[in-house]
Design an enzyme around this catalytic site. Structure first.
Site, PDB file in Angstrom:
ATOM      1  N   GLN A  17       0.895  -1.320   0.079  1.00  0.00           N
ATOM      2  CA  GLN A  17      -0.011  -0.132   0.220  1.00  0.00           C
ATOM      3  C   GLN A  17       0.848   1.298   0.064  1.00  0.00           C
ATOM      4  O   GLN A  17       1.858   1.293   0.617  1.00  0.00           O
ATOM      5  CB  GLN A  17      -1.016   0.019   1.220  1.00  0.00           C
ATOM      6  CG  GLN A  17      -2.186   0.904   1.027  1.00  0.00           C
ATOM      7  CD  GLN A  17      -3.189   0.776   2.323  1.00  0.00           C
ATOM      8  OE1 GLN A  17      -2.870   0.186   3.238  1.00  0.00           O
ATOM      9  NE2 GLN A  17      -4.185   1.249   1.942  1.00  0.00           N
ATOM     10  N   GLY A  18       0.408   2.217  -0.814  1.00  0.00           N
ATOM     11  CA  GLY A  18       1.051   3.514  -1.058  1.00  0.00           C
ATOM     12  C   GLY A  18       0.318   4.480  -0.865  1.00  0.00           C
ATOM     13  O   GLY A  18      -0.891   4.519  -0.313  1.00  0.00           O
ATOM     14  N   ALA A  21      -2.044   4.066  -4.071  1.00  0.00           N
ATOM     15  CA  ALA A  21      -2.495   2.963  -4.340  1.00  0.00           C
ATOM     16  C   ALA A  21      -2.394   2.010  -3.550  1.00  0.00           C
ATOM     17  O   ALA A  21      -1.488   2.076  -2.687  1.00  0.00           O
ATOM     18  CB  ALA A  21      -2.098   2.750  -6.097  1.00  0.00           C
ATOM     19  N   VAL A  23      -1.960  -2.481  -3.524  1.00  0.00           N
ATOM     20  CA  VAL A  23      -1.928  -3.449  -4.709  1.00  0.00           C
ATOM     21  C   VAL A  23      -2.374  -4.930  -4.249  1.00  0.00           C
ATOM     22  O   VAL A  23      -1.879  -5.253  -2.616  1.00  0.00           O
ATOM     23  CB  VAL A  23      -0.254  -3.746  -4.872  1.00  0.00           C
ATOM     24  CG1 VAL A  23      -0.149  -4.857  -5.700  1.00  0.00           C
ATOM     25  CG2 VAL A  23       0.424  -2.468  -5.633  1.00  0.00           C
ATOM     26  N   ASP A 135      12.464   5.829  -7.477  1.00  0.00           N
ATOM     27  CA  ASP A 135      12.238   5.154  -6.359  1.00  0.00           C
ATOM     28  C   ASP A 135      12.900   3.780  -6.160  1.00  0.00           C
ATOM     29  O   ASP A 135      12.076   2.812  -5.788  1.00  0.00           O
ATOM     30  CB  ASP A 135      10.614   5.167  -6.153  1.00  0.00           C
ATOM     31  CG  ASP A 135      10.287   5.163  -4.480  1.00  0.00           C
ATOM     32  OD1 ASP A 135      11.355   5.178  -3.721  1.00  0.00           O
ATOM     33  OD2 ASP A 135       9.185   4.762  -4.403  1.00  0.00           O
TER      34      ASP A 135
END
Length: 718
Positions: A17-18, A21, A23, A135
């Protein structure tokens, strides 16, 4: 449950999780194939439209085995959220690998090389397509297992990626602070206004931090309290880092910054690989853009490492296993110099055994002629120079074991259990290395003794043949008879030569005795080695440590599960406290086995090995002297026998002449045994002469063998 037209997933199957978004693990509705879906949240749509679509365009452009594949772009049915359907990597991320207790001190060498190969290949594909990731970190490098059980790592999460050529720059800030380039850190983390623009080399800094993390299990730049608790000191560390330094830490509050130019001793990478890797880290972890390597040089240097082959060399004198990284097109001379760099054993002092046989490495040959080695079947290096065994250098795992806090703190207890378990796995690795070192030491020394025994046997055979020949070729009675008859100067010279041959025979006899004594001494030592090898094979310390670790891991998993809970009930808390006590007892038992059964036995074996090596060196030097004595005697005996043969030839010729004149009776005294015919005597002397030549040849050949084994520049005086 959530879905798109073709894919279905449950929100419990969260992979990551970011900020913009999440995943999830999903399945294809028709085939059941597992995929990963990246579902964008509301915050992601607050970004500029060109930024929102950038990740889709980047992934569509990329196609490489080390970059996560994009299968489709779809939308959810109700909220019409954008969904990226991507390749599913079932083994988690590189970060999850590094966070396991087993890898608390970094990856094993073979696995690290896989990471290096995959990351470099993936980044090279990005540069070929003019893309900067922005990143790079272990959490954005996914792992899956190939069909043959091998790891495959893939770059993922291109939310911050954009197209950027080598000479272009950008001003927006992305990334994770521990892995950020110092210029980006100043603006993104410290919020300091500055007008700096950033280039593609920001990915190199992040890659350097990532590779250091993978090699050591720790971040390279750590202020007291951690990177996120002391951001100003963190910024000082990454900006004040001296050239060549690859790590910086602050070990106490308000303490000085300490720099490191090497990887820590707890690292699992060999010194051979470290010597190749450290210069790369030093040059991509460079603050000044003008001094930092470009991608071309980074790819060239990493490719150079990955194209090398490893030759495993166990130094019998030092009791250390070395990994020598060389190219197959290198010469043996380059290999010998690489060994010298790691062992300080000069090339002319290096002798090798492989699987019990001498391995003669001629400097001008190609390195591809070197035997294929493994860690358990290395080349055994014997140094002509006698030295005290050093043994494996390591840090005591007990120094890295944290202690539980008295109160129940689920997160702290989990962290402590993880640290203790990590130190336990380190102890297990060290125990295996120490035991393997003992086994290789005993095996290598046994092989070397066998080579010396074979040399003794050859020298002894030649010596005995020479003695037998000398005894049979002196011709004492016949020479005396001839001397009584003729009394010539030639016969007196023959008598002197006979005396010289007797003296040489006495020297050879002493040599034979010395060789026999050396054989007996080495036989006793070989019996001791065989007994010690049986003891090493019967050692159960590895199994005891593994048993403790297995029990500790069960408790660790429970602590990992409990840390996610808000608290524990009374009974659960009591069980948790008991688990902490038992966990600590297991750790103490593990360390006790490691110290008393592994370290102490290893240190005792080093002392014993040192004594044995001195004995072997003394025996070897003594055999060298004996060998040269035999060789010298053979040369002198050959000369004396040639001179004696000439004199006897002359006398025999004279006898034939006298007999032809009918004076045989007056010339020859009465003897108690029949005198052979002159022709027979000549033939007999010629046969003896030829046999003496053969013996001399054997002695010279033996001398060459000893010279090849010992490489002594000149023979000592006899």
């Amino acid at each position: 449950m959530q879905s798109t037209v073709n894919y279905l997933w449950h929100t419990d199957d969260l992979l990551g999780q970011g900020a913009t978004a999440s995943v999830y693990k999903a399945r294809n509705k028709k085939s059941g194939e597992l995929v990963a879906v990246k579902v964008f949240n509301t915050a992601s749509y607050l970004r500029p439209r060109e930024v929102q679509g950038r990740e889709f365009e980047v992934l569509r452009k990329l196609n490489h085995p080390n970059i996560v594949k994009l299968f489709a772009v779809e939308e959810t049915g109700n909220s019409r959220q954008k969904v990226l359907v991507m390749e599913y990597c079932s083994s988690g991320s590189l970060l999850s690998v590094l966070e396991s207790p087993e890898h608390s001190f970094g990856l094993p060498e073979e696995e690290f090389l896989v990471v290096l190969r995959c990351v470099a290949a993936g980044m090279n594909h990005l540069r070929e397509n003019g893309i900067v990731h922005r990143d790079i970190k272990p959490g954005n490098i996914m792992r899956l297992v190939g069909g043959e059980g091998q790891s495959i790592y893939k770059l993922t999460d291109f939310g911050a990626a954009r197209e950027l050529d080598d000479d272009e720059q950008f001003v927006s800030v992305y990334g994770t602070e521990e892995y950020l380039h110092p210029d980006m850190y100043e603006r993104a983390v410290l919020r300091k206004p500055q007008q700096k623009a950033f280039g593609v080399t920001v990915d190199l800094w992040s890659t350097g931090v990532t590779l250091y993390h993978a090699a050591t299990g720790s971040l390279p730049f750590v202020p007291f309290g951690g990177p996120r608790r002391n951001k100003e000191i963190m910024y000082r560390i990454i900006t004040e880092k001296p050239a060549g330094a690859i790590a910086g830490t602050q070990k106490r509050e308000n303490g000085p910054l300490e720099w490191s130019y090497t990887l820590p001793i707890t690292c699992q990478l060999s010194m051979g690989l470290q010597s190749q890797l450290v210069p790369i880290l030093a040059n991509i972890l460079e603050v000044e853009q003008a001094k930092c390597w470009g991608f071309d040089q980074f790819f060239a240097e990493t490719s150079d490492i990955l194209q090398r082959v490893v030759v495993h060399v166990f130094s019998l004198s030092q009791v250390v296993l070395h990994h020598i990284y060389i190219h197959v097109h290198n010469t043996v001379a380059i290999f010998l110099e690489a060994v010298y760099e790691q062992t300080s054993v000069a090339p002319q002092h290096q002798e090798y055994l492989f699987e019990g046989h001498c391995s003669v490495l001629k400097p001008n040959l190609s390195a591809k002629h070197i035997a294929h080695t493994t860690a358990s079947s290395p080349l055994i290096l014997f140094s002509i120079a006698n030295e005290t065994p050093k043994g494996l250098a390591f840090r005591d795992p007990a120094l890295d074991i944290p202690k539980f806090v008295p109160k129940v703190d689920l997160q702290a207890d989990y962290n402590t259990a993880k640290g203790v378990l990590g130190a336990g796995y380190q102890a297990l690795r060290l125990a295996r290395a120490l035991l393997a070192g003992q086994e290789l030491t005993l095996r290598g020394l046994h092989w070397f003794l066998e080579v010396l025994q074979a040399t003794c046997k050859r020298t002894l055979e030649v010596t005995r043949v020479a003695l037998l020949f000398l005894s049979s070729s002196l011709g004492t009675e016949r020479l005396s008879d001839m001397a009584e008859v003729r009394g010539t100067q030639e016969l007196r010279r023959a008598t002197e030569l006979r005396t010289q041959l007797r003296a040489l025979a006495e020297v050879l006899s002493r040599c034979s005795h010395n060789i026999t004594e050396a054989q007996m001494s080495m036989g006793h030592l070989s019996s001791e080695l065989a007994k010690n090898r049986d003891q090493v094979h019967e050692d159960r310390s590895i199994q005891q440590i593994q048993c403790c670790l297995d029990k500790m891991y069960v408790t660790y998993k429970q602590f990992r599960k409990s840390r996610m809970r808000p608290g524990l009930g009374y009974n659960e808390e009591q069980i948790h406290k008991l688990d902490k006590v038992n966990f600590s007892h297991l750790a103490k038992r593990l360390l006790k086995v490691f110290q008393e059964e592994c370290v102490q036995k290893y240190q005792a074996s080093l002392v014993t090995h040192g004594k044995r090596m001195r004995e072997v060196h003394d025996t070897r030097n003594h055999l060298r002297q004996v060998g040269y004595s035999v060789a010298t005697c053979s040369t002198k005996a050959q000369e004396a026998q040639e001179n004696l043969s000439k004199i006897l030839d002359q006398l025999s010729h004279q006898l034939l002449q006298d007999r032809a004149e009918g004076a045989e009776a007056s010339l020859l005294p009465v003897t108690p045994y029949p005198i052979p015919a002159p022709t027979d005597l000549v033939l007999h002397m010629q046969e003896l002469y030829e046999e003496m030549k053969l013996v001399a040849f054997d002695l010279q050949d033996n001398n060459r063998i000893i010279e090849g084994l010992n490489r002594v520049p000149s023979a000592p005086d006899v």
